[in-house]
Design an enzyme around this catalytic site. Sequence first.
Site, short mmCIF file in Angstrom:
data_model
loop_
_atom_site.label_atom_id
_atom_site.label_comp_id
_atom_site.label_asym_id
_atom_site.label_seq_id
_atom_site.Cartn_x
_atom_site.Cartn_y
_atom_site.Cartn_z
N SER A 113 0.80 -1.22 0.00
CA SER A 113 0.00 0.00 0.00
C SER A 113 0.84 1.27 0.00
O SER A 113 1.61 1.51 -0.91
CB SER A 113 -0.95 -0.04 1.19
OG SER A 113 -1.86 1.00 1.10
N HIS A 114 0.69 2.08 1.05
CA HIS A 114 1.35 3.39 1.09
C HIS A 114 2.80 3.30 1.57
O HIS A 114 3.49 4.32 1.64
CB HIS A 114 0.56 4.31 2.02
CG HIS A 114 0.43 3.72 3.39
ND1 HIS A 114 -0.34 2.60 3.62
CD2 HIS A 114 1.00 4.05 4.57
CE1 HIS A 114 -0.24 2.28 4.91
NE2 HIS A 114 0.56 3.14 5.50
N ASP A 278 -2.97 6.21 -3.36
CA ASP A 278 -1.76 5.61 -2.77
C ASP A 278 -1.18 4.49 -3.64
O ASP A 278 -1.62 4.27 -4.77
CB ASP A 278 -2.07 5.10 -1.36
CG ASP A 278 -2.95 3.86 -1.37
OD1 ASP A 278 -3.71 3.69 -2.32
OD2 ASP A 278 -2.86 3.06 -0.42
N ASP A 280 -1.41 1.25 -3.88
CA ASP A 280 -2.26 0.22 -4.48
C ASP A 280 -3.63 0.75 -4.89
O ASP A 280 -4.51 -0.02 -5.26
CB ASP A 280 -2.42 -0.96 -3.52
CG ASP A 280 -3.06 -0.58 -2.21
OD1 ASP A 280 -2.88 0.57 -1.77
OD2 ASP A 280 -3.75 -1.43 -1.61
N ASP A 282 -6.14 2.27 -3.26
CA ASP A 282 -7.36 2.20 -2.45
C ASP A 282 -7.58 3.43 -1.58
O ASP A 282 -8.66 3.61 -1.03
CB ASP A 282 -7.43 0.90 -1.63
CG ASP A 282 -6.26 0.71 -0.70
OD1 ASP A 282 -5.35 1.56 -0.69
OD2 ASP A 282 -6.25 -0.32 0.02
N ARG A 283 -6.56 4.29 -1.46
CA ARG A 283 -6.75 5.49 -0.64
C ARG A 283 -7.00 6.71 -1.53
O ARG A 283 -6.65 6.70 -2.71
CB ARG A 283 -5.49 5.77 0.19
CG ARG A 283 -5.19 4.70 1.18
CD ARG A 283 -4.07 5.12 2.10
NE ARG A 283 -3.86 4.09 3.11
CZ ARG A 283 -3.28 4.29 4.29
NH1 ARG A 283 -2.84 5.49 4.61
NH2 ARG A 283 -3.14 3.30 5.13
N LYS A 377 -11.65 -0.46 -0.03
CA LYS A 377 -11.76 0.98 -0.21
C LYS A 377 -11.25 1.30 -1.61
O LYS A 377 -10.51 0.52 -2.20
CB LYS A 377 -11.00 1.73 0.87
CG LYS A 377 -9.54 1.38 1.05
CD LYS A 377 -9.00 2.08 2.28
CE LYS A 377 -7.49 1.91 2.43
NZ LYS A 377 -7.14 0.80 3.32
C1 VG1 Z 1 -3.54 1.67 8.40
C2 VG1 Z 1 -4.75 2.55 8.59
C3 VG1 Z 1 -6.02 1.73 8.41
C4 VG1 Z 1 -5.99 1.06 7.03
C5 VG1 Z 1 -4.73 0.25 6.89
C6 VG1 Z 1 -4.59 -0.36 5.51
O1 VG1 Z 1 -3.53 0.64 9.39
O2 VG1 Z 1 -4.73 3.16 9.86
O3 VG1 Z 1 -7.12 2.58 8.55
O4 VG1 Z 1 -7.10 0.22 6.88
O5 VG1 Z 1 -3.58 1.06 7.11
O6 VG1 Z 1 -4.63 0.62 4.52
P1 VG1 Z 1 -2.65 0.73 10.73
O7 VG1 Z 1 -2.87 -0.57 11.43
O8 VG1 Z 1 -1.23 0.96 10.30
O9 VG1 Z 1 -3.15 1.91 11.49
V1 VG1 Z 1 -3.73 0.43 3.10
O10 VG1 Z 1 -4.16 1.63 1.99
O11 VG1 Z 1 -2.24 0.41 3.80
O12 VG1 Z 1 -4.20 -1.08 2.54
CO CO Z 2 -3.59 1.22 0.15
#
Ligand code: VG1
Ligand code: CO
Length: 544
Positions: A113-114, A278, A280, A282-283, A377
Amino acid sequence: MNINLVATTPFKDQKPGTSGLRKQVRVFQQPHYLENFVQAVFNTQTALKGGTLVLGGDGRYFNREAIQIILRMAAAHGVAKVIVGLGGILSTPAASCLIRRYRTQGGLILSASHNPGGPHADFGIKFNTPNGGPAPEKVTNEIHAATLTLSEYRIADIQHVDIDHLGTSKLGTMEIAVVDPVQDYAALMQNLFDFDRMRALFNSVPFRMRFDAMHAVTGPYARRILEDMLGAPPGTVMRAEPLADFGGHHPDPNLVHAHDLVEAMNGRTGPDFGAASDGDGDRNMILGRRFFVTPSDSLAVLAANAHHVPGYRGGIVGIARSMPTSQAADRVAEHLGIECFETPTGWKFFGNLLDAGRVTLCGEESFGTGSDHVREKDGLWAVLFWLNLLAVRHESVENIVKSHWRQFGRNYYTRHDFEEVDAQRAETLMNRLRDRLPGLTGKRLGDHTVSLADDFAYEDPIDGSISQGQGVRILFEGGSRLVFRLSGTGTAGATLRLYVERYEPDPQRHALETQSALAPLIAIAHEVAGIREHTGREAPTVIT
Ligand code: VG1
Ligand code: CO
């Protein structure tokens, strides 16, 4: 086709976190590491044998190698068909879309992801179930348990599979369909939004938009949809080419990492609408000219305006938000007379509510918004939703949000992250805080009276499963809140997240600067949790 049985021993660290298994690339590059996890998926997800699997990732470093390994393992496990994105590319929401559209037995999504990408950065893998959503805890626990007892894995003895040409081919008896990663997703968006009106908006001279794909997966999606289908001028999408290391940056759409976009939006003659997504896809981050929309507000605004958009014209049935997300959406749900749910952090907790038809829109404070159109998302979906609103309402982003505040009140909101804190010390902070909770209710902290203090637990209203220890929350009379939790997506040390919220009904007091509006609550948070004492940090590393 020869199938090799390779002897292996378990790795003890393959427990999926908030969103799949995320580790540094060098961890995934250890011999057998990825193979073990994939074997555990095949051992537990038996419907994949003879079934169809969707496969793709955000294009980060190690994506291609991982896809080759997974294809060979899928063939060795008797998977009938794999649908793979061209070049191994699929955004997370597009993967969810394909799983649902072709009724497959699930998918494997490769992404961190990010988190940054490259040989010295992060990689990740997660399994999505046949509803298109991230596997719920029950399934991830089974996969994790399976990783702990492995002694061998199965892999076909093949050199290389071509994933760079569209069309189908065979690997033994397994069919491989290499598909355009954008096509089905774009068609779904066309069903939900008023493309004619959005095209007209782009044709109107004064309207300009900029989308920052951050050299991540949404580049090809945004170009096709915004520029080719909706007629936005070429160049509307910046940093559009997906790169294995995201150009050396964090593909994290926030005010810090989407710096150039923010700069452009702050200019006198900046675009009317700005957005970013982001790694992947989804954000989403939503910006107006010189105006930032918090993700919590964005969810509330979309919910209150859903009737303007074709896909939601019939009304929304309910809203779900993760616990740390601001309560702005709750007020909209109340106004609309629909249900509102508060779930633990992570999109997997929305799946049951969406499948049961109890909610239409979901959101998280971490730049995540989505609906029942997929089970992830969806960054570009949120951007198109906003674009559709702008095309219908003919107002600025800023005006839309401010008039929302006038109607519902404003929830000032911020998140402070303390990154790469020593894991042991972070645990101690959380434990001490939990110990203090029973004595807090009814107490006065600063100018606030505590109405409830607990460690959030969630009972899923659909299947009754219980998830405990999901974050400490301290609620105050009048709607202000503090939330503390540790991140479940990091790959080094621990990240403490502090979420701060204050509700302000009075429109005369809606123009305060967020950090100063929340300063007294932030001071209480530091005091009550002993942040400096336990982490050695005076200030957060990231503020959003
Ligand atoms: C973070 C965010 C959470 C989100 C998750 C995955 O998790 O706070 O809201 O669902 O990332 O998003 P954490 O446990 O680090 O707070 V993504 O776009 O990284 O799939
Ligand atoms: Co993501």
